[in-house]
Design an enzyme around this catalytic site. Structure first.
Site, PDB file in Angstrom:
ATOM      1  N   PHE A 220       0.845  -1.207   0.000  1.00  0.00           N
ATOM      2  CA  PHE A 220       0.000   0.000   0.000  1.00  0.00           C
ATOM      3  C   PHE A 220       0.879   1.256   0.000  1.00  0.00           C
ATOM      4  O   PHE A 220       0.757   2.105  -0.883  1.00  0.00           O
ATOM      5  CB  PHE A 220      -0.943  -0.040   1.202  1.00  0.00           C
ATOM      6  N   GLU A 221       1.764   1.346   0.978  1.00  0.00           N
ATOM      7  CA  GLU A 221       2.798   2.399   1.017  1.00  0.00           C
ATOM      8  C   GLU A 221       2.280   3.830   0.909  1.00  0.00           C
ATOM      9  O   GLU A 221       2.991   4.703   0.443  1.00  0.00           O
ATOM     10  CB  GLU A 221       3.834   2.174  -0.096  1.00  0.00           C
ATOM     11  N   LYS A 222       1.045   4.076   1.303  1.00  0.00           N
ATOM     12  CA  LYS A 222       0.555   5.457   1.230  1.00  0.00           C
ATOM     13  C   LYS A 222       0.357   6.010   2.640  1.00  0.00           C
ATOM     14  O   LYS A 222       0.047   5.260   3.556  1.00  0.00           O
ATOM     15  CB  LYS A 222      -0.765   5.507   0.457  1.00  0.00           C
TER      16      LYS A 222
END
Ligand SMILES: *[C@@H]1O[C@H](CO)[C@@H](O)[C@H](O)[C@H]1NC(C)=O
Ligand SMILES: *[C@@H]1O[C@H](CO)[C@@H](O)[C@H](O)[C@H]1NC(C)=O
Ligand SMILES: *[C@@H]1O[C@H](CO)[C@@H](O)[C@H](O)[C@H]1NC(C)=O
Ligand SMILES: *[C@@H]1O[C@H](CO)[C@@H](O)[C@H](O)[C@H]1NC(C)=O
Length: 382
Positions: free
Chosen positions: A144-146
């Site tokens: 996801f890395e958001k």
């Protein structure tokens, strides 16, 4: 025999019962994941399309971004290949022939605005399960890395929960993993790491992009922060058995304005930008370089390899049209320290981003360098 008697008994039901049964069947197939269709098996041996059922004690989780080099990987310790590049049936057949899982990557493109939309989540989850099942893949790596505010963390938890449940309904042995920063904080990613860990098989800690200075060149993956990160996960109650440490097979090339004493590469801090919305720092003066290019650039260095004891990382200087560059990277020696660190913490496993950073050509020198990178991983396993 059994099948025909089943058909016969069906004819004895009234028409309305049959209608009701078919409606129920339609609802059932529509809402259930294990009815997703798999493609015909592309492997020579059709049993190779079966899902992998064994659960390894220790993991070597390999990120693959192209389908060009996999034949040259050292497959001895690999337990999972996470596909960030195109799907190739041969990779699946090969991995399965060795009892290795092949998992898809997911969530990179999931819009943050749709996290709270239950319909969107459910449609998306179905598509992922369909994609994996169709191609005989054994799970999903959620990247996801958001950034996410604390008040919205439960939405990501819900999506991971729904994903895990749907995958496990289709395949009880499915592997679900989530990529996380080196520590359960930072980069504006206020996720509920504890719940994510409980929902998935393990978290993959991205032990890189951990630049500790904006004014001078610095390590991609200082071992001090790697250790702090693992301790921070443990402090919030996540056991080492749920943590896999991913190391970088790439480095950072910084353009120095000038050199200070002790080879400190001064950066132009005008070019440093910190985005408060994303929590991501960007430096106009640094670029990522893959290991196979680093080994070439090292030959042109003006300093040779220097080992920085603070971060336990090597670097060297070299010139481009008279301008000094400083390249911080990892090599078998610095990586062994990191694999060994993972071993001392008794982590579930190790990983690298990414396997295709190496030179897999037939050149004897390249072959030796590439072999040394794979061999270094043994530190974790022996
Ligand atoms: C929620 O997701 C569905 C399915 O993707 C979409 O049709 C709908 O427009 C979305 N609702 C909102 C408010 O964005
Ligand atoms: C996951 O969802 C199920 C319901 O489908 C719920 O019982 C469970 O508590 C959820 N787990 C987490 C960690 O949110
Ligand atoms: C190393 O230096 C030589 C001579 O300046 C140059 O031709 C070569 O491209 C350099 N190597 C790399 C990898 O930049
Ligand atoms: C390691 O590098 C950093 C950044 O250049 C520097 O501040 C530190 O003093 C170095 N450590 C050693 C032991 O040289």
């Amino acid at each position: 025999m059994a099948a025909s008697s089943g058909c016969n008994s069906l004819t004895m039901y009234s028409y309305s019962t049959v209608l009701l049964l078919s409606v129920l069947l339609a609802v059932f197939t529509g809402s259930n994941c294990f009815m997703h269709k798999a493609d015909p098996c592309p492997c020579k041996d059709p049993t190779l399309c079966n899902f992998i059922t064994k659960k390894p004690q220790k993991e070597l989780f390999v990120f693959q971004v192209t389908n060009e080099n996999w034949m040259e990987y050292d497959w001895s310790y690999i337990t999972t290949v996470a596909l960030f590049g195109p799907y190739t049936p041969d990779v699946m057949c090969h991995a399965h022939s060795k009892g290795i899982r092949l998992v898809m990557s997911g969530l990179t493109d999931y819009p943050v605005s749709q996290l709270s939309n239950a319909t969107h989540r459910s449609v998306w989850v179905k598509q992922q399960v369909q994609f994996a099942t169709k191609q005989h893949m054994d799970g999903i790596n959620i990247d996801f890395e958001k950034p996410l505010s604390p008040s919205r963390s439960e939405l990501l938890t819900a999506l991971v929960n729904e994903t895990a449940q749907a995958f496990r309904a289709a395949n009880p042995y499915a592997q679900i993993t989530v990529d996380v920063p080196y520590a359960p904080c930072g980069y504006g990613r206020y996720y509920d790491y504890n719940k994510l860990a409980s929902l998935c098989d393990f978290l993959v800690m991205m032990d890189y992009d951990m630049l500790q200075s904006s004014t001078h060149a610095t390590s991609n993956d200082g071992i001090n922060l790697i250790r702090k990160g693992i301790e921070a996960f443990q402090a919030v109650g996540i056991p080492a058995s749920k943590l896999v440490a991913a190391v970088p097979w790439y480095g950072y090339d910084f353009t120095c304005t000038h050199l200070l004493k002790d080879n400190i590469c001064n950066l132009d801090d005008q070019q440093y930008e910190y985005d408060v919305m994303t929590g991501i720092a960007t430096y106009g003066t640094h670029v990522q370089v893959v290991y196979k290019r680093i080994t070439q650039l090292l030959k042109n260095s003006t300093t040779g390899r220097i080992f920085n004891e603070t971060y336990e990382s090597p670097f060297f200087n070299y010139l481009v049209s008279g301008q000094t560059h400083q390249l911080w990277y990892d090599d078998p020696e610095s990586l062994m320290l990191r694999y060994n660190n993972a071993k001392s913490f008794q982590l579930r496993g190790v990983s690298m981003f990414q396997a295709d950073c190496l030179d897999y050509s037939d050149d004897p020198e390249a072959k030796a360098l590439t072999k040394a990178m794979w061999d270094a991983i043994n530190t974790f396993f022996v």
